[in-house]
Scaffold this motif. Structure first.
Motif, PDB file in Angstrom:
ATOM      1  N   HIS A  90       0.828  -1.216   0.000  1.00 17.09           N
ATOM      2  CA  HIS A  90       0.000   0.000   0.000  1.00 17.09           C
ATOM      3  C   HIS A  90       0.864   1.268   0.000  1.00 17.09           C
ATOM      4  CE1 HIS A  90      -3.444  -2.561   0.730  1.00 17.09           C
ATOM      5  NE2 HIS A  90      -2.935  -2.994   1.873  1.00 17.09           N
ATOM      6  N   LEU A  92       1.705   3.546  -2.177  1.00 16.99           N
ATOM      7  CA  LEU A  92       1.141   4.770  -2.755  1.00 16.99           C
ATOM      8  C   LEU A  92       0.087   5.390  -1.852  1.00 16.99           C
ATOM      9  CD1 LEU A  92       0.905   6.801  -5.040  1.00 16.99           C
ATOM     10  CD2 LEU A  92      -0.696   5.241  -6.189  1.00 16.99           C
ATOM     11  N   ASP A  93      -0.712   4.566  -1.194  1.00 17.24           N
ATOM     12  CA  ASP A  93      -1.778   5.084  -0.330  1.00 17.24           C
ATOM     13  C   ASP A  93      -1.283   5.471   1.061  1.00 17.24           C
ATOM     14  OD1 ASP A  93      -3.789   4.827  -2.258  1.00 17.24           O
ATOM     15  OD2 ASP A  93      -4.127   2.715  -1.747  1.00 17.24           O
ATOM     16  N   CYS A  94      -0.023   5.130   1.370  1.00 18.34           N
ATOM     17  CA  CYS A  94       0.496   5.389   2.722  1.00 18.34           C
ATOM     18  C   CYS A  94       1.752   6.259   2.703  1.00 18.34           C
ATOM     19  CB  CYS A  94       0.827   4.065   3.422  1.00 18.34           C
ATOM     20  SG  CYS A  94      -0.571   2.964   3.688  1.00 18.34           S
ATOM     21  N   CYS A  95       1.971   7.013   1.631  1.00 17.60           N
ATOM     22  CA  CYS A  95       3.269   7.683   1.493  1.00 17.60           C
ATOM     23  C   CYS A  95       3.207   9.199   1.671  1.00 17.60           C
ATOM     24  CB  CYS A  95       3.909   7.344   0.155  1.00 17.60           C
ATOM     25  SG  CYS A  95       3.090   8.088  -1.265  1.00 17.60           S
ATOM     26  N   SER A  96       2.094   9.725   2.189  1.00 17.17           N
ATOM     27  CA  SER A  96       2.049  11.157   2.419  1.00 17.17           C
ATOM     28  C   SER A  96       2.575  11.469   3.816  1.00 17.17           C
ATOM     29  CB  SER A  96       0.634  11.698   2.248  1.00 17.17           C
ATOM     30  OG  SER A  96       0.657  13.107   2.053  1.00 17.17           O
ATOM     31  N   THR A 378      -1.992   8.199   5.643  1.00 21.54           N
ATOM     32  CA  THR A 378      -2.706   7.506   4.572  1.00 21.54           C
ATOM     33  C   THR A 378      -3.487   8.495   3.717  1.00 21.54           C
ATOM     34  OG1 THR A 378      -4.551   7.102   6.081  1.00 21.54           O
ATOM     35  CG2 THR A 378      -2.929   5.346   5.839  1.00 21.54           C
ATOM     36  N   MET A 379      -3.556   8.190   2.416  1.00 22.46           N
ATOM     37  CA  MET A 379      -4.353   8.999   1.493  1.00 22.46           C
ATOM     38  C   MET A 379      -5.623   8.276   1.063  1.00 22.46           C
ATOM     39  SD  MET A 379      -1.461  10.817  -0.910  1.00 22.46           S
ATOM     40  CE  MET A 379      -0.803   9.295  -1.574  1.00 22.46           C
ATOM     41  N   ALA A 380      -5.779   7.027   1.492  1.00 23.14           N
ATOM     42  CA  ALA A 380      -6.975   6.244   1.164  1.00 23.14           C
ATOM     43  C   ALA A 380      -7.132   5.170   2.236  1.00 23.14           C
ATOM     44  CB  ALA A 380      -6.827   5.602  -0.218  1.00 23.14           C
ATOM     45  N   HIS A 381      -8.299   4.541   2.250  1.00 20.68           N
ATOM     46  CA  HIS A 381      -8.546   3.447   3.183  1.00 20.68           C
ATOM     47  C   HIS A 381      -7.735   2.229   2.749  1.00 20.68           C
ATOM     48  CE1 HIS A 381     -10.693  -0.201   4.513  1.00 20.68           C
ATOM     49  NE2 HIS A 381     -10.937   0.495   5.607  1.00 20.68           N
ATOM     50  N   VAL A 382      -7.012   1.615   3.707  1.00 21.10           N
ATOM     51  CA  VAL A 382      -6.239   0.414   3.409  1.00 21.10           C
ATOM     52  C   VAL A 382      -6.482  -0.602   4.515  1.00 21.10           C
ATOM     53  CG1 VAL A 382      -4.437   1.666   2.155  1.00 21.10           C
ATOM     54  CG2 VAL A 382      -4.165   1.246   4.614  1.00 21.10           C
ATOM     55  N   PRO A 391      -8.475   6.808   5.779  1.00 20.65           N
ATOM     56  CA  PRO A 391      -7.694   7.910   5.197  1.00 20.65           C
ATOM     57  C   PRO A 391      -7.315   8.934   6.266  1.00 20.65           C
ATOM     58  CG  PRO A 391      -9.703   7.481   3.930  1.00 20.65           C
ATOM     59  CD  PRO A 391      -9.822   6.705   5.204  1.00 20.65           C
TER      60      PRO A 391
END
Length: 502
Positions: A90, A92-96, A378-382, A391
């Motif tokens: 994940h 991309l969704d956890c890289c902010s 996170t930038m989205a639900h994972v 998120p």
């Protein structure tokens, strides 16, 4: 963490007013949480060394754990498998990055690469720094600088060896890393710079890092300006601003020096490149630079460029001094390979002594420079290990705990480089039991440069010198007490006596 009674009273009072209503029961499968207090949540369970506190909590609660730090939920990852899901599956969704007061101030409103949230601007800045400073070709071209500075180190240590007096290796190795960094990145000899206190460069770096990672009520109690008020009362705002002003003064001197048309230089450095780009950039350029952008990027370079090499060299020499049989083995390998008459170590000598590489891996395992990496968001639900992570959720990856996980490592507290013999495990982000530089999109871009400094520095220390303990000490007296939050330093400086062998 020293929360004063006044702060607790203010936070509790206002919190009860604003958040007195019952919350709806969540239908998600959230990670388990340790017991918490009203309002402050689990903040009271974070000690002076968060990576150790979080390891103990995870041992009781779970390797994917939900903490409530004030009003902010934070997911803590403490296992190899969960780390791989966050940093690879994940990524991309956890890289902010979260919007935190200290990092926002030091990065000048997120104009850097380390703390800037993920997006197009971050990608352009990172691509620029890798191309102009951190790529293999650039690292190779700076090899002569590292050699010259290590040669200077050997000369100074040889002078100290004459009277057999102890040397503060902690300060010495910070100075080595600073000398290399200033010549490579700023085209300036560290010892000729008049606008910096050279004896306190380690203290300045530590102060800046502490400011970036410091506890602020604003980050954990973002309600009606209350956090800001408590930070002001506690003096936290003043401490942050003091660190910022010291850093800004240093960076402004560097920029002013580079803006002088009469400045002499032996190579066009990263500051020259950024100033040229700023003056020549057009409206359509993908990378936009201002003075604030330049200062923010230089902050990343200074902190990462000095810390990575210096701290790992210090911890490595600490463990070798505590384990004289390992010290003897690695020195024998180095001296057997290079002979007894080598006048200087060069970049061509790197990677020719495999046991030293095992020693470095073991040092990374026990003492990762950033034990919790940098915080992610996170930038989205994972889903991680079956648990829901919504998120905008902060994530901490405890690589220090993973490096000491008894399920992964036999006798994990023991310094034993031989555990890596015939092991495929590497530290470059593909093996999630050993993550000193992180992994994925946010992996440290300066890894190769930091490794070159680290390897060359250790080779010089171990080839040209034997190391004795100060009078009255035994190897059992050397402590490994830590200090710090974002990065972890040896609290009591390492002092050893150099003995020149050639």
């Amino acid at each position: 963490m020293g929360i004063s009674l006044l702060c607790v009273f203010l936070i509790t009072l206002v919190s009860l007013i604003f958040f007195g209503k019952k919350t709806k029961r969540c239908k998600w499968n959230l990670p388990p949480s340790p017991p918490k207090f009203p309002v402050i949540g689990n903040l009271h369970q974070l000690g002076e060394l968060p990576h150790r506190s979080l390891q103990r909590l995870a041992a009781r609660t779970g390797h994917v754990m939900l903490l409530h730090l004030g009003f902010v939920p934070v997911t803590v990852i403490s296992s190899k498998e969960a780390a791989e899901e966050v940093l690879r599956t994940h990524d991309l969704d956890c890289c902010s990055r979260p919007n935190l007061l200290g990092s926002r101030l030091i990065s000048r409103g997120f104009k850097d690469i380390n703390f800037t949230p993920y997006g197009k601007e971050w990608k352009e800045r990172r691509k620029f720094l890798v191309r102009e400073l951190f790529c293999s070709k650039k690292v190779e071209s700076f090899g002569y600088i590292k050699e010259e500075e290590c040669n200077f180190l050997v000369k100074k240590l040889s002078e100290s060896a004459v009277d057999q007096s102890p040397v503060d290796l902690s300060k010495t190795l910070f100075e080595l890393a600073a000398r290399i960094l200033f010549r490579v990145s700023f085209g300036q000899s560290f010892h000729e710079i008049e606008f910096i206190n050279k004896d306190k460069i380690d203290e300045l770096v530590f102060e800046i890092e502490t400011a970036q990672a410091s506890f602020t009520y604003s980050d954990f109690f973002p309600i009606a300006g209350l956090g800001w008020l408590v930070d002001w009362i506690s003096g936290q705002h003043k401490r942050l601003n003091d660190a910022f002003l010291k850093l800004d003064a240093l960076l402004q001197h560097v920029i002013d020096d580079h803006s002088d048309p009469g400045r002499s230089k032996d190579h066009k450095d990263i500051v020259d490149v950024m100033l040229d780009m700023m003056h020549k950039q057009g409206k359509d350029d993908s990378l936009r630079l201002t003075i604030d952008h330049i200062k923010a990027l230089l902050t990343n370079i200074i902190i990462a460029g000095i810390d990575t090499g210096a701290l790992t060299m210090i911890w490595t020499m600490t463990e070798l001094a505590r384990n004289p049989e390992v010290m003897k083995k690695v020195q024998c390998e180095i001296r057997d390979h290079f002979g007894n008459n080598k006048e200087r170590i060069t970049k061509e000598d790197l990677d020719k002594v495999p046991f030293l590489n095992l020693v470095i891996k073991e040092s990374f395992r026990l003492y990762p420079v950033a034990p919790l990496l940098l915080p992610r968001e996170t930038m989205a639900h994972v889903k991680v290990q079956g648990y829901d992570i919504p998120p905008k959720r902060r994530i901490l990856v405890n690589v220090w705990a993973i490096g000491r996980d008894p399920k992964l490592w036999k006798n994990p507290e023991e310094f034993n480089p031989e555990r890596f013999i015939d092991s495929p495990v590497d530290f470059r982000g593909q093996h999630f039991e050993l993550l000193p530089f992180g992994s994925g999109r946010r992996i440290c871009p300066g890894m190769e440069m930091g490794m070159a400094t680290l390897e060359l520095g250790l080779l010089n220390l171990l080839y040209f010198f034997d190391w004795k303990l100060p009078d009255g000490m035994t190897h059992k007296d050397i402590d490994t007490e830590e200090a710090g939050t974002l990065t972890v330093v040896k609290k009591i400086p390492l002092k050893l006596v150099p003995v020149r062998v050639q």
